[in-house]
Design a protein around this motif. Structure first.
Motif, short mmCIF file in Angstrom:
data_model
loop_
_atom_site.label_atom_id
_atom_site.label_comp_id
_atom_site.label_asym_id
_atom_site.label_seq_id
_atom_site.Cartn_x
_atom_site.Cartn_y
_atom_site.Cartn_z
N TRP A 1 9.38 2.44 4.15
CA TRP A 1 8.60 1.94 3.01
C TRP A 1 9.24 2.38 1.71
CZ3 TRP A 1 6.49 5.84 0.01
CH2 TRP A 1 6.19 7.04 0.64
N TRP B 1 8.80 1.97 -2.94
CA TRP B 1 7.94 1.53 -4.04
C TRP B 1 8.78 1.38 -5.30
CZ3 TRP B 1 8.48 6.71 -3.12
CH2 TRP B 1 8.68 7.54 -4.22
N ASP C 1 7.94 0.94 -9.69
CA ASP C 1 7.00 0.76 -10.80
C ASP C 1 7.74 0.12 -11.96
OD1 ASP C 1 5.03 2.07 -9.39
OD2 ASP C 1 5.62 4.03 -10.15
N LYS D 1 2.65 -2.19 -10.01
CA LYS D 1 2.96 -1.29 -8.91
C LYS D 1 3.36 -2.14 -7.71
CE LYS D 1 0.82 2.61 -6.61
NZ LYS D 1 1.74 3.52 -7.30
N GLN E 1 4.60 -2.10 -3.87
CA GLN E 1 4.75 -1.28 -2.66
C GLN E 1 5.25 -2.18 -1.54
OE1 GLN E 1 0.57 -0.02 -3.22
NE2 GLN E 1 1.28 2.02 -2.63
N ALA F 1 -2.63 -2.22 -3.00
CA ALA F 1 -2.43 -1.20 -1.97
C ALA F 1 -3.06 -1.60 -0.64
CB ALA F 1 -3.00 0.14 -2.44
N TYR G 1 -0.62 -3.50 1.33
CA TYR G 1 0.43 -2.58 1.77
C TYR G 1 -0.03 -1.74 2.97
CZ TYR G 1 3.08 1.78 1.64
OH TYR G 1 3.79 2.89 1.99
#
Lengths: 102, 417
Positions: B328, B330, B332, B337, B339, B381, B384
């Motif tokens: 995984w 991420w 920004d 955001k 993910q 999220a 995700y």
């Protein structure tokens, strides 16, 4: 600004003093076992999961929606769970007790 | 000699970034009682790298966030040696040589040597003014200083991958005039689907960054500290600062000296062991067979470095390692955001799901026939987290329901029985 107690695995209390920043950063600075903060504090990894003492939960308040979703990644999460990278240190948190999630 | 102690084991770790530092502490956590020597060429106390291209790029302390406080190394009896370079490895003697000429013997050697940014062979690149890559705190500090010192603050970013785009976003937010030049026909072409590329193209445009795809930089002309970035189609872009983010080259120099097997990085087995039993490799520098995707992978991510550090700590301490085989990541950018979980390579079907309740949230689901390969989630999220679980469990997903945004996103909705 606030004294915060972490109960680490094995039931060992560690009390540390923080002036500002996030509770996760405070834990990492003091090398509190079990708080990794792998993502650096951007609510992306769920490795700073703590259980807030029930009677103190109102001090820290509810998790944000993203945080709640991230907590779903952790089987150990409950209604008093928070990711402590999302909790800022304030004077109101003085005396807060957090149990590090397993 | 009566009370002679057996010689202590020594684990030497080369590279003190996310992988190396976490390995050192994980070894102690697993009960390793030998010596731990943690070496790095960088003089700074090891720090978090992802923020360098993100929020910390222009701040008072571009290298502010430490991985561990300095006292923690002492407390854990980790011999952190900064500003030293390992120049040679001698596997038959199990020793390494440092640039100060000293030699150190190991029981286990771990290469956490990472990678370094590529500077493309563009005409004039060597004489360009204020041209930087972005991987170390020193890089970030140099960019911040150049940024603060220049008046016009015209920045050209060469490369529209994650590092380039994150740098573009953070510099734009600080008041720079940013242009991104990407060689491919879309941003993030190597790592994501066209919908996602379009989204980030629009996002940067809306935030005032000029983004150009299909731009092959052919020459950089420099006069009096001002650069002109010239492309093969004849277009030209003035730049006070140039940030280059076009990928990395793996640091395999020591592995080569040790005669280790290389294959797109240092080849390691499931325990991160190299072709030499006493030498391990972790993080960006190594290539490993991924059990979930059934393919050799070299991953550039913090998560991968941390997982592999835990594996090696367990193996060295004769415990059974656990590896999460689902990568995984991420990113920004601005207030967005992103993910990502899983790997989308080999997909033949893409579902883009926009949420009715929150138009700022959407997710891109990649499938190979029926198999869910990966999910990219923007401000989402939930998608995700669900993706993480569904991929790991190899659950079949009801694609019709996934596409129907009138239905709430949850696992009961998606799992096809």
């Amino acid at each position: 600004m606030a004294n915060i107690t972490f109960i680490t695995q094995g039931n060992i209390p560690v009390t540390v003093h923080g002036e500002s920043g996030s509770v996760m950063a405070l834990a990492v600075e003091n090398n509190v076992a079990g708080i990794d903060g792998d993502c650096g504090g951007v609510c992306s990894c769920a490795t700073c999961h703590v259980h807030v003492a029930k009677e103190q939960f109102s001090l820290v308040g509810e998790a944000s929606e993203i945080e709640k979703d991230m907590l779903e990644l952790d089987d150990d999460a409950d209604e008093y769970s928070r990711l402590c990278c999302q909790i800022d240190i304030t004077p109101e948190l003085d005396g807060l007790v957090l149990t590090v999630a397993g | 000699m009566m009370n002679a102690q057996p010689p202590k084991e020594t684990c030497i770790i080369v590279g003190a970034s996310h992988g190396g530092v976490n390995l050192a502490f994980a070894l102690r956590k697993e009960g390793y009682s030998g010596r731990i020597q943690l070496l790095d060429t960088d003089k700074r106390v090891p720090y978090h790298r992802p923020p360098l291209s993100k929020k910390h790029l222009i701040s008072d302390q571009p290298a502010g966030q430490l991985l561990k406080p300095l006292q923690a190394y002492e407390k854990a009896d980790i011999d952190l040696q900064l500003g030293v370079t390992v120049v040679d490895v001698n596997p038959s003697e199990k020793s390494v040589t440092l640039d100060d000429g000293t030699s150190h013997v190991y029981t286990q050697l771990v290469l956490a040597t990472g990678a370094q940014p590529i500077i493309p062979p563009i005409s004039g690149v060597d004489s360009a003014a204020h041209l930087y890559t972005l991987r170390t705190a020193e890089d970030a500090q140099a960019i911040a200083e150049a940024f603060n010192a220049c008046e016009k603050k015209r920045v050209v970013v060469i490369g529209g991958g994650y590092v380039g785009l994150e740098a573009a976003a953070s510099l734009q937010l600080c008041g720079a005039k940013v242009t991104v030049l990407e060689r491919e026909s879309r941003l993030l072409a190597r790592v994501t689907a066209p919908d996602m590329s379009d989204y980030f193209y629009r996002l940067h445009q809306e935030n005032g960054v000029a983004v150009f795809n299909a731009k092959n930089v052919s020459e950089i002309q420099t006069h009096n500290n001002e650069n002109l970035v010239c492309c093969s189609d004849g277009s030209q872009y003035p730049a006070d600062i140039i940030v280059v983010g076009v990928g990395v080259r793996v640091n395999t120099h020591l592995a080569e000296k040790a005669g280790l097997k290389l294959d797109n990085g240092i080849a390691v087995d499931g325990n991160n062991q190299t072709s030499d039993d006493s030498i391990y490799a972790i993080g960006d520098c190594c290539a490993q067979f991924n059990t979930h995707y059934q393919r050799w992978l070299r991953l550039e991510s913090v998560q991968n470095a941390l997982e592999q550090a835990k594996v090696v700590a367990a193996v060295i301490c004769a415990k059974t390692p656990k590896m999460n085989a689902i990568p995984w990541f991420w990113s920004d950018q601005y207030a967005v955001k992103l993910q990502m979980v899983g790997l989308s390579q080999g997909y033949n079907k893409v579902v883009v799901r926009h949420e009715r309740v929150n138009p700022e949230s959407f997710s891109v689901w990649y499938f190979n026939d029926d198999e869910l390969l990966s999910v990219d989630a923007v401000n989402h999220a939930k998608a995700y987290v669900l993706g993480t679980k569904l991929i790991a469990q190899r659950q079949r997903v009801d694609i019709d329901k996934l596409q129907d945004s009138s239905l709430a996103l949850n696992s009961a909705l998606l799992v096809q029985i």
